[in-house]
Structures are given as C-alpha cells and as structure tokens.
Write a protein that holds these residues in place. Sequence first.
Motif, PDB file in Angstrom:
ATOM      1  N   CYS A 103     204.099  28.696  85.436  1.00 25.26           N
ATOM      2  CA  CYS A 103     203.004  27.720  85.364  1.00 25.26           C
ATOM      3  C   CYS A 103     203.598  26.321  85.555  1.00 25.26           C
ATOM      4  O   CYS A 103     203.146  25.573  86.413  1.00 25.26           O
ATOM      5  N   ARG A 127     205.487  28.640  93.167  1.00 20.38           N
ATOM      6  CA  ARG A 127     204.573  27.737  92.485  1.00 20.38           C
ATOM      7  C   ARG A 127     205.273  27.193  91.239  1.00 20.38           C
ATOM      8  O   ARG A 127     206.242  27.788  90.760  1.00 20.38           O
ATOM      9  N   LYS A 132     201.083  18.511  84.909  1.00 22.72           N
ATOM     10  CA  LYS A 132     200.210  19.564  84.401  1.00 22.72           C
ATOM     11  C   LYS A 132     198.916  19.016  83.816  1.00 22.72           C
ATOM     12  O   LYS A 132     198.942  18.112  82.979  1.00 22.72           O
ATOM     13  N   HIS A 273     195.207  32.823  86.152  1.00 20.31           N
ATOM     14  CA  HIS A 273     194.200  32.008  85.466  1.00 20.31           C
ATOM     15  C   HIS A 273     192.861  32.740  85.445  1.00 20.31           C
ATOM     16  O   HIS A 273     192.031  32.502  84.571  1.00 20.31           O
ATOM     17  N   GLU A 299     201.413  33.771  88.281  1.00 15.37           N
ATOM     18  CA  GLU A 299     202.422  33.174  87.396  1.00 15.37           C
ATOM     19  C   GLU A 299     203.436  34.222  86.949  1.00 15.37           C
ATOM     20  O   GLU A 299     203.070  35.291  86.453  1.00 15.37           O
ATOM     21  N   ASP A 310     201.115  28.676  79.534  1.00 15.96           N
ATOM     22  CA  ASP A 310     200.569  29.917  80.111  1.00 15.96           C
ATOM     23  C   ASP A 310     201.501  31.128  80.051  1.00 15.96           C
ATOM     24  O   ASP A 310     201.431  32.012  80.916  1.00 15.96           O
ATOM     25  N   GLN A 313     199.888  34.741  80.128  1.00 17.05           N
ATOM     26  CA  GLN A 313     199.390  35.319  81.392  1.00 17.05           C
ATOM     27  C   GLN A 313     200.494  35.428  82.443  1.00 17.05           C
ATOM     28  O   GLN A 313     200.225  35.799  83.582  1.00 17.05           O
TER      29      GLN A 313
HETATM   30 MN    MN Z   1     199.008  27.816  84.580  1.00 13.99          MN
END
Ligand code: MN
Length: 355
Positions: A103, A127, A132, A273, A299, A310, A313
């Motif tokens: 993330c 990524r 953020k 997400h 992610e 994050d 996830q």
């Molecule tokens: Mn994220």
Amino acid sequence: MLVVMDNHASADQIERVVQVIEEMGYQARPMPGLQRTTVGLVGNDGRVDGSRIEALPGVAEVIHVSKPYKQVSREWKQENTLVRIAPGVVFGGEQIQIIAGPCSVESEDQIVTAARQVRAAGATALRGGAFKPRSSPYSFQGLGKRGLELLAVARQETGLAIVTEALDEDGVHRVAEVADCIQIGARNMQNYSLLRAAGRAGKPVLLKRGMAATITDLLMSAEYILAEGNDQVILCERGIRSFDTMTRNLFDLTAIPLVQKLSHLPMVADPSHGTGLRDKVTPMARAAVAAGADGIIVEVHPNPERALSDGAQSLYPEQFKSLVEELRAIASAIGRSVATLASARSAGTAPVTVG
Ligand code: MN
Ligand code: PEP
C-alpha cells in the motif's frame, strides 16, 4: 460531434474541417485511423449544428455523440485505446498486466524487497504510495518525496514500471517526475483541478472509481483528463460503499464489462481495496480476470503484519505467486495471456500502434 472523413480525404480537406470547427469556436482533434481519419469536435456542451461541416469536401459522415462523456466513449472511438506505461507494458490489448506492491512505501528495504518479490512472481508494475490519503490525519501519511526516490531505486533494481498516487496539484508534478503512471485515488476521483493537472502532466493516469461514484461519474472524471489532450488513461474498479460492513467495500465486478462496453479505455480491478480482506483478494482477482479486466492492481507486502497501512488486505508474497499462476490459467481460458516483464522488454521500445 465526430466528423468521419472519406477513406481518400486529402490532408487539405482534413485541414479545412479543422479550420471550420475552430471558426465555429470549438477545438478540433484529428484522429488518423487505419482506414480513415476522424476529426473530433470538443468544447461543446450540447448539440452542435453540423450542417456547415457536412457540406465540406471529403466529409463522409457527421456523428453526434449521445453520451455526456465524449472522448471517453466508444461512440467517439471504437477500438480499444492501448495505454503504454513503460516499454512493452501496455494495457488494453490481449495481455493482462499485473500491478503489485505494498500500500505504502515504508523504507528502502521494504520497497526493494517487495519489488523483487512481485517481479519474481510475475508482476510488470510496482505499486506503492509515497503520498497517502488516510482517513485519519494521525495515521502514516507516506514518506513523501523520499518515497518517490525509493520507488525510483526499486525500478532501477527490478525494471518494474512504477504506479504511484498524486494527492494534489503540486504533487502531480513531483509524482510525474518519477512515476510511469500517476494514480488518482478514489477520494480524489472528483477533484477536477487535480484531474486537469494530471491530464497535463505528460504521463499515463490510473483513475480509481470513487467510493460513492456511479460508472457515469467515473467516465465523466476520465473525460476531464482526456479533455486536456491525454488519452492515456486506465480506469479502475476498487469497490464502492454498501450497507453491508462484512467487507471494506463492495467490489463491483459488473463494472468491468460495463465500462468496457461504454468506453475504449482499459479497465483494471483492485480486489485489495475492493474487499479489504486478504483471503477474499485471490477469489476476486480471479473473478476480475475472468470478467475481462485488462489488469489487476493488488497489494502485496513482504511482511503484512508489520505494514504501516492496509496490512489486513495485503497478500503474502507466496500467496501472490500462486495467484499469478492461477491468473495465467484463467487468462488462457478466455484467449488472453498474463504479461511478463520478459515479454514486455522483448517488445522493446517499438512504438505501440493505438487504434
Ligand atoms: Mn492501500
Ligand atoms: C491505494 O491504492 O492504496 C488507495 C488508497 O486506494 P483507493 O484510492 O482506491 O482507496
């Protein structure tokens, strides 16, 4: 409005159409195609009287675009737009691209390790947020400029293309210096000054669907970027708010074929997400590719328990590796393939034909 020229229209005839459109107070966008050129008329907010243009030599047909989003629509352009974020890393063609990474960028070791892991597993782009957008002002806000520098190091180490978010107009310029693709996040999907700035930044843009945005809202936001002359836009489904709190968001799979019908722009999916739950990411990523997504953005963290954002996830690197293998099988079942960095690099820097 779209002016379709005859197959044999001369350069002078095309130029005359451009001139008349400009005399009428609009802008003209000539779009040479394989068979014939079309000239798009932009700058109108409502129906334009096309009779003056229809009568010009070399004009085959005048088409009125019925959708509120013009340049983004399939009425405007029938063939898929290919968005090339780095040599050989192209969205919207037969190949499915995988963007993966944490993330947030947290440290050199974290981002370089993550980049190596996702590259080894088959990602073509990395990524990682340097800036953020956090719900709480007290949460980790990203490393900022240092984060961008570390992304550049990770690219140097792995050859992966970099996708990272810009939060505001000033940030767009800083992000554009490093990123291969500028991400506009869900919270900023309707930040119109940011969209315009991203449209002028000279880099491809990945535009995420806002959490309460309709598909029309998403396409209208993309129109802001194209209106600035940048058609290198990738759209992204990342889940919308629902009444059910079982998942972080409601991952809208139908958005994938819907958008692909309405627009020529590539559509990717973010099951991270979209679900907010690590064990739901793999099934939804599989489903997104089966539904026709042109790529996924997912992610992955070298150590999700220690992630600064994050973590819940984020996939473990081994989970991501298995996922990519499964996606290859799904892609081949629907006549596509998952891009690899090797195939990207062998495609070299040859220009990609758009439309
Ligand atoms: Mn994220
Ligand atoms: C992200 O990609 O980390 C992110 C903040 O995504 P979104 O804008 O979709 O919430």
